[in-house]
Design an enzyme around this catalytic site. Structure first.
Site, PDB file in Angstrom:
ATOM      1  N   ARG A 103      26.319  78.351  52.203  1.00  0.00           N
ATOM      2  CA  ARG A 103      25.340  79.238  52.843  1.00  0.00           C
ATOM      3  C   ARG A 103      24.262  79.614  51.842  1.00  0.00           C
ATOM      4  O   ARG A 103      24.513  79.712  50.648  1.00  0.00           O
ATOM      5  CB  ARG A 103      26.017  80.518  53.332  1.00  0.00           C
ATOM      6  N   TYR A 253      24.813  72.131  56.364  1.00  0.00           N
ATOM      7  CA  TYR A 253      26.081  72.769  56.007  1.00  0.00           C
ATOM      8  C   TYR A 253      26.466  73.826  57.065  1.00  0.00           C
ATOM      9  O   TYR A 253      25.617  74.618  57.501  1.00  0.00           O
ATOM     10  CB  TYR A 253      25.991  73.404  54.597  1.00  0.00           C
ATOM     11  N   LYS A 262      28.325  82.552  61.727  1.00  0.00           N
ATOM     12  CA  LYS A 262      27.820  83.715  60.993  1.00  0.00           C
ATOM     13  C   LYS A 262      26.550  84.281  61.646  1.00  0.00           C
ATOM     14  O   LYS A 262      26.364  85.495  61.738  1.00  0.00           O
ATOM     15  CB  LYS A 262      27.542  83.346  59.542  1.00  0.00           C
ATOM     16  N   HIS A 282      33.677  90.722  60.490  1.00  0.00           N
ATOM     17  CA  HIS A 282      34.157  89.573  59.715  1.00  0.00           C
ATOM     18  C   HIS A 282      35.658  89.785  59.451  1.00  0.00           C
ATOM     19  O   HIS A 282      36.055  90.132  58.341  1.00  0.00           O
ATOM     20  CB  HIS A 282      33.359  89.519  58.401  1.00  0.00           C
ATOM     21  N   SER A 304      34.786  86.474  51.661  1.00  0.00           N
ATOM     22  CA  SER A 304      35.047  85.040  51.742  1.00  0.00           C
ATOM     23  C   SER A 304      35.965  84.590  50.608  1.00  0.00           C
ATOM     24  O   SER A 304      35.869  85.095  49.485  1.00  0.00           O
ATOM     25  CB  SER A 304      33.733  84.271  51.630  1.00  0.00           C
ATOM     26  N   CYS A 306      39.164  84.957  50.028  1.00  0.00           N
ATOM     27  CA  CYS A 306      40.171  85.907  49.512  1.00  0.00           C
ATOM     28  C   CYS A 306      41.511  85.678  50.192  1.00  0.00           C
ATOM     29  O   CYS A 306      42.362  86.554  50.200  1.00  0.00           O
ATOM     30  CB  CYS A 306      39.747  87.337  49.794  1.00  0.00           C
ATOM     31  N   ASP A 329      38.568  84.467  61.277  1.00  0.00           N
ATOM     32  CA  ASP A 329      37.306  84.808  60.601  1.00  0.00           C
ATOM     33  C   ASP A 329      36.538  85.956  61.256  1.00  0.00           C
ATOM     34  O   ASP A 329      35.956  86.763  60.554  1.00  0.00           O
ATOM     35  CB  ASP A 329      36.412  83.563  60.531  1.00  0.00           C
ATOM     36  N   ARG A 423      35.447  71.980  53.284  1.00  0.00           N
ATOM     37  CA  ARG A 423      35.972  72.638  54.492  1.00  0.00           C
ATOM     38  C   ARG A 423      36.748  71.705  55.400  1.00  0.00           C
ATOM     39  O   ARG A 423      36.525  70.504  55.409  1.00  0.00           O
ATOM     40  CB  ARG A 423      34.779  73.187  55.308  1.00  0.00           C
TER      41      ARG A 423
END
Ligand code: OXD
Ligand code: MN
Length: 639
Positions: A103, A253, A262, A282, A304, A306, A329, A423
């Site tokens: 991102r 991406y 997002k 989130h 993100s 974690c 997510d 990913r």
């Protein structure tokens, strides 16, 4: 008119059953499909604008069928965008341009009339750490500089998609226009996409979020990597909440191009949620059943990378417990008519970080992702499989590994085989522990919310907020070691309020007020903070993590049930002595260290939070949250 310069053929002509072979399907590649009659007047109007601006050669209205997927896979194979992974069923690997791997937070903007509608305006915060504002004039200029004619020679795909089960009162519809077949195929995994959404638009209120995406073309007209066209120098992601509109240019991406995720579900979603009185967050959503058979649902917000996906798919080590996954997510949450907070996962798939995923860390993900999956920027193996750091042993006999850049790789190469932000994009329905209610249009009732971060020092394994307002303060004060999912690298402790730092669609101060106001709208859940990552002075993790985190969920469960298993502390409620269930744990846990509250650390933490609030939020900080900081300071002083 809609079809100016574009060719639109009848819907379904190419929709073929899965059994048709590739050659048959490839023969018809020059044909595109879609039926303009299925579009509402508002969608048509939007597409006319997109066609006028982008000037594609052809239009393809996506129907979401398997036949369509076969055709697009075939096209991407021909273009070199994907390669098959014959070791698995219907799996593919895409290697992006190395300049297009994450991102682009610095080039992500919210457009509002006044700057303070989008981000807090303070003396110190330039640039703001809580998002970027763009004026209407500059937004128009950014579009004019990039979009005219950007789809010349390409097909414009129209993806009708629903965030959430089609027709649920909690769901919303989007129309994504893109020139990337990779985006189409990924959106079909990540959202409910296809004709059923157009039917729903025809039958319902017709409202949709406009999502325009182009991979773009550099000014030179030359793509450094033709198999992955993009324009990284001029990538920009724009949001206009007042018009429910997203415009994204230059990047293929996922975080920049799969606009349902997002951009819609969080940035535009949070602005719609504010207007309509609900929350777009989130957060993972998980169901947990205790040994007595009682089930509750929790949400959890972590920055993100974690271990959010690992938590959502946890295999509890505590006997008799069961965790089921609703989402990994994003959570959309709204009070029902009884005042119960209900959540849906607006997504349909998982777009998870691959490195670190293994049989040991996330066996459920490993049982999910080797069918019908698009992998991006992982390494490939000569036996037709994939590989990434932390997956297991790469040195299988007679198998060679090719890294994400396409070069032969070995452990001795001294570089990563997979990109750190590589990913998997995989259907949620394949998850063996997907919750039976994950598609319930009414959503699942939420009893607790968990905030967390990667905090090597000072922050205990778990604590509970004293009340809702204190919980909102805990969310606002969240900090964590930085993520590889964005441009930030390395081990800095960054503020990441509500794990939403890159995803706010409007002023963070107003967001806090909105959260505070939820208490007046219904029965608010209990709020907790967890930290699986605390380390001892010699750098060892103090808590084993993964399945053992169910011991923390057990304590949270009991608190939700009202058990008095806590004691007050300066920062909130901690598990009372012996209340954390450690039975059967092989490792010796140093509870003393794990729950210690070093006075110096917390005094410093309070100073950091104060500085952040002052510099980044300023006068927009709600008084209630400022008061909570004063309470923390006073309690720490008394420690
Ligand atoms: C994600 C992220 O990709 O949070 O989910 O960056
Ligand atoms: Mn995320």
């Amino acid at each position: 008119m809609l079809l100016k310069g574009a060719q639109l053929l009848r819907c379904g002509l190419l929709s073929r059953p899965q059994s048709h072979n590739f050659r048959l399907l490839c023969r018809s590649l020059s044909v595109h499909y879609g039926d303009a009659k299925t579009l509402t007047p508002a969608v048509r109007k939007y597409l006319e604008q997109c066609v006028d601006l982008c000037q594609p050669d052809k239009i393809h209205i996506c129907d979401g069928t398997v036949g369509e997927s076969k055709m697009l896979q075939c096209l991407m194979l021909k273009q070199g965008t994907i390669v098959p992974l014959p070791k698995y069923h219907n799996c593919w690997l895409a290697r992006t341009n190395p300049a297009d791997v994450a991102r682009v937070e610095s080039r992500t903007f919210i457009c509002t009339e006044r700057k303070e509608q989008a981000i807090p305006v303070t003396e110190k915060a330039t640039p703001s750490a809580l998002g970027n504002w763009i004026s209407e004039g500059d937004l128009k200029k950014a579009i004019d500089e990039r979009f005219p004619g950007c789809m010349k020679g390409r097909t414009m795909y129209v993806i009708p998609f629903s965030m959430g089960p089609v027709g649920s009162p909690l769901s919303k519809v989007g129309i994504e226009v893109t020139d990337s077949p990779y985006v189409v195929e990924s959106m079909k995994v990540m959202t409910r996409a296809g004709t059923q959404v157009l039917d729903h638009l025809q039958a319902g209120d017709g409202q949709f979020v406009k999502c325009l995406h182009s991979v773009g073309t550099p000014p030179s007209g030359v793509h450094a990597q033709p198999s992955w066209p993009c324009d990284p120098e001029r990538t920009i992601v724009l949001h206009k909440p007042s018009d429910n509109e997203i415009v994204s240019y230059g990047s293929g991406y996922g975080g920049n191009s799969l606009l349902g995720k997002k951009c819609f579900a969080l940035r535009i979603g949070s602005t719609i949620a504010k207007r309509e009185g609900w929350l777009a967050e989130h957060m993972v959503i998980l169901g947990i059943t205790n040994p007595k058979g009682k089930k509750i649902y929790l949400t959890a917000a972590f920055p993100s990378a974690c271990g959010k996906t690992n938590l959502a798919m946890m295999k509890p080590s505590l006997p008799g417990y069961k965790v089921e996954c609703v989402g990994d997510d994003i959570a959309w949450m709204k009070f029902d008519s009884q005042g119960v907070l209900r959540a849906i996962n607006p997504e349909f798939g998982f777009f998870g970080v691959a490195p670190g995923t293994s049989k040991a860390t996330n066996p459920v993900a490993m049982d999910t992702i080797f069918r019908n999956t698009i992998f991006t920027n992982v390494a490939s193996t000569s036996d037709g499989g994939v590989y990434w750091e932390g997956m297991g042993d790469a040195n299988v006999k007679d198998v060679t590994v090719t890294d994400w850049l396409g070069k032969l790789w070995s452990k001795e190469s001294g570089r990563n085989a997979a990109h750190a932000n590589s990913r998997f994009c995989t259907p949620a329905s394949q998850c063996p522990i997907i919750d039976p209610a994950w598609e319930d249009p009414a959503g699942v009732p939420i009893s607790g919310m968990i905030f967390g971060g990667r905090r090597p020092a000072g922050v205990p394994l778990v604590f509970e907020a004293r009340d809702w307002t204190h919980g909102v303060f805990i969310g606002a004060a969240m900090r964590s070691e930085a993520t590889a999912a964005a441009e930030h690298k390395g081990k800095v402790i960054m503020h990441d309020p509500f794990a939403m730092r890159p995803f706010f669609g409007y002023n963070f101060g107003d967001y806090l007020s909105h959260w505070l106001s939820m208490e007046k709208r219904g029965k608010v859940p209990k709020i907790f903070h967890v930290n699986w990552f605390r380390k001892s002075e010699d750098g060892q993790f103090l808590w084993p993590g993964f399945g053992e985190n169910s011991r923390v969920l057990d304590w949270i469960f009991r608190r939700v049930e009202g058990e008095k298993c806590y004691e007050e502390s300066a920062i909130g409620r901690l598990p009372s002595k012996d209340s954390l269930n450690l039975a059967g744990l092989d490792e010796k846990i140093d509870l003393e260290q794990l729950f210690s509250l070093p006075k110096d650390f917390w005094a410093q933490e309070a100073r950091e939070i104060e500085k952040y609030f002052k510099e980044q939020v300023g006068q927009h900080l709600p008084r209630e949250v400022a008061d909570q900081l004063e309470v923390l300071k006073a309690r720490v002083a008394d420690m």
